[in-house]
Write a protein that holds these residues in place. Structure first.
Motif, PDB file in Angstrom:
ATOM      1  N   ALA A  80      42.313  35.284  44.855  1.00 48.37           N
ATOM      2  CA  ALA A  80      41.995  33.899  44.515  1.00 48.37           C
ATOM      3  C   ALA A  80      40.852  33.833  43.501  1.00 48.37           C
ATOM      4  N   LEU A  81      39.865  34.695  43.664  1.00 49.53           N
ATOM      5  CA  LEU A  81      38.748  34.722  42.713  1.00 49.53           C
ATOM      6  C   LEU A  81      39.211  35.211  41.343  1.00 49.53           C
ATOM      7  N   ARG A  91      35.761  39.684  35.889  1.00 47.15           N
ATOM      8  CA  ARG A  91      36.399  40.353  37.017  1.00 47.15           C
ATOM      9  C   ARG A  91      35.722  41.686  37.326  1.00 47.15           C
ATOM     10  N   GLY A  92      35.358  42.409  36.268  1.00 47.35           N
ATOM     11  CA  GLY A  92      34.661  43.675  36.465  1.00 47.35           C
ATOM     12  C   GLY A  92      33.308  43.478  37.125  1.00 47.35           C
ATOM     13  N   LEU A  93      32.613  42.420  36.726  1.00 49.59           N
ATOM     14  CA  LEU A  93      31.307  42.127  37.324  1.00 49.59           C
ATOM     15  C   LEU A  93      31.457  41.779  38.797  1.00 49.59           C
ATOM     16  N   LEU A  94      32.499  41.026  39.123  1.00 50.70           N
ATOM     17  CA  LEU A  94      32.750  40.684  40.518  1.00 50.70           C
ATOM     18  C   LEU A  94      33.035  41.933  41.343  1.00 50.70           C
ATOM     19  N   LEU A  95      33.925  42.765  40.844  1.00 53.74           N
ATOM     20  CA  LEU A  95      34.249  43.992  41.573  1.00 53.74           C
ATOM     21  C   LEU A  95      33.027  44.889  41.733  1.00 53.74           C
ATOM     22  N   GLY A  96      32.239  44.998  40.674  1.00 51.48           N
ATOM     23  CA  GLY A  96      31.041  45.831  40.736  1.00 51.48           C
ATOM     24  C   GLY A  96      30.066  45.342  41.785  1.00 51.48           C
TER      25      GLY A  96
END
Length: 228
Positions: A80-81, A91-96
């Motif tokens: 959803a995010l 997206r990379g920042l979120l995963l990190g």
């Protein structure tokens, strides 16, 4: 224990995934028959533990099978995010940010990652003497490796818990014997290997000189002392 031994983002994402999944099922964007088994997979064993209080030890390792549905719901939250974050860098920042606490622990605790506690306990060091840490005695390998290099041949090492494990790592010439607090056969100059589990090291020769210890992040897992 579930709240203290999983990394900090886990339960926030779990609740987010639960909310998103419920909303999508209510609006027929997600098949409820697919969501319900996932919820029951977690909720039924969780409720059983709370209501029936079965014997448990060494954390919740007997109930590790309830974790997969937790991460299924986390995946729903991340999906959803991702749908809202269009740019790859976002997206990379979120995963990190999600992975960073766990990655730091993987490095700092190596090779004792299973002793991990999150920041809500002050990390593994904060959990020390409050919760179980190295209950499988994996510290013996590192400790015996150091002791093999420093202990003279013919030295006697008394081991309180599982001397056979210590013996499997001992150098030739190092004598391994069982230590029984109720039948203490140690002698002056002999060595004593104790774990910190159940504060064993505080109950047996606490004033004896400490020669070696193994631990991570402020938590001590096992020690070797010289019997005075």
């Amino acid at each position: 224990m579930l709240g203290l031994t999983l990394s900090e983002p886990v339960w926030l994402l779990f609740l987010g995934g639960l909310g998103v999944g419920t909303w999508r099922a209510f609006h027929q964007r997600l098949e409820w028959r697919a969501l319900l088994p996932v919820l029951l997979w977690f909720l039924l064993p969780f409720a059983y533990v709370l209501l029936r209080r079965p014997p448990m030890y060494d954390g919740y390792r007997h109930f590790l099978f309830i974790l997969p549905p937790v991460f299924v719901l986390i995946a729903i939250a991340l999906q959803a995010l991702f749908e809202r974050l269009r740019r790859p860098w976002a997206r990379g920042l979120l995963l990190g940010s999600v992975l960073l606490p766990g990655l730091i622990a993987l490095v700092s605790l190596h090779p004792y990652q299973y002793t991990y506690y999150n920041a809500f306990t002050g990390g593994t060091g904060g959990a020390f003497r409050q919760y179980e840490t190295d209950y499988w005695l994996t510290c013996y390998r590192e400790l015996m490796g150091e002791l093999n290099q420093s202990a003279p041949a013919g030295s006697t090492l008394f081991v309180h818990r599982q001397p056979s494990i210590a013996a499997s790592y001992a150098a030739p010439g190092l004598i391994i014997r069982q230590f029984d607090p109720d039948d203490d056969q140690t002698f002056p100059g002999s060595l004593l290997l104790l774990t910190t589990r159940a504060d064993t090291d505080l109950l047996n020769y606490p004033e004896a000189p400490e020669l070696l210890s193994v631990g991570r992040d402020g938590a001590v897992f096992c020690v070797v002392r010289r019997v005075p």
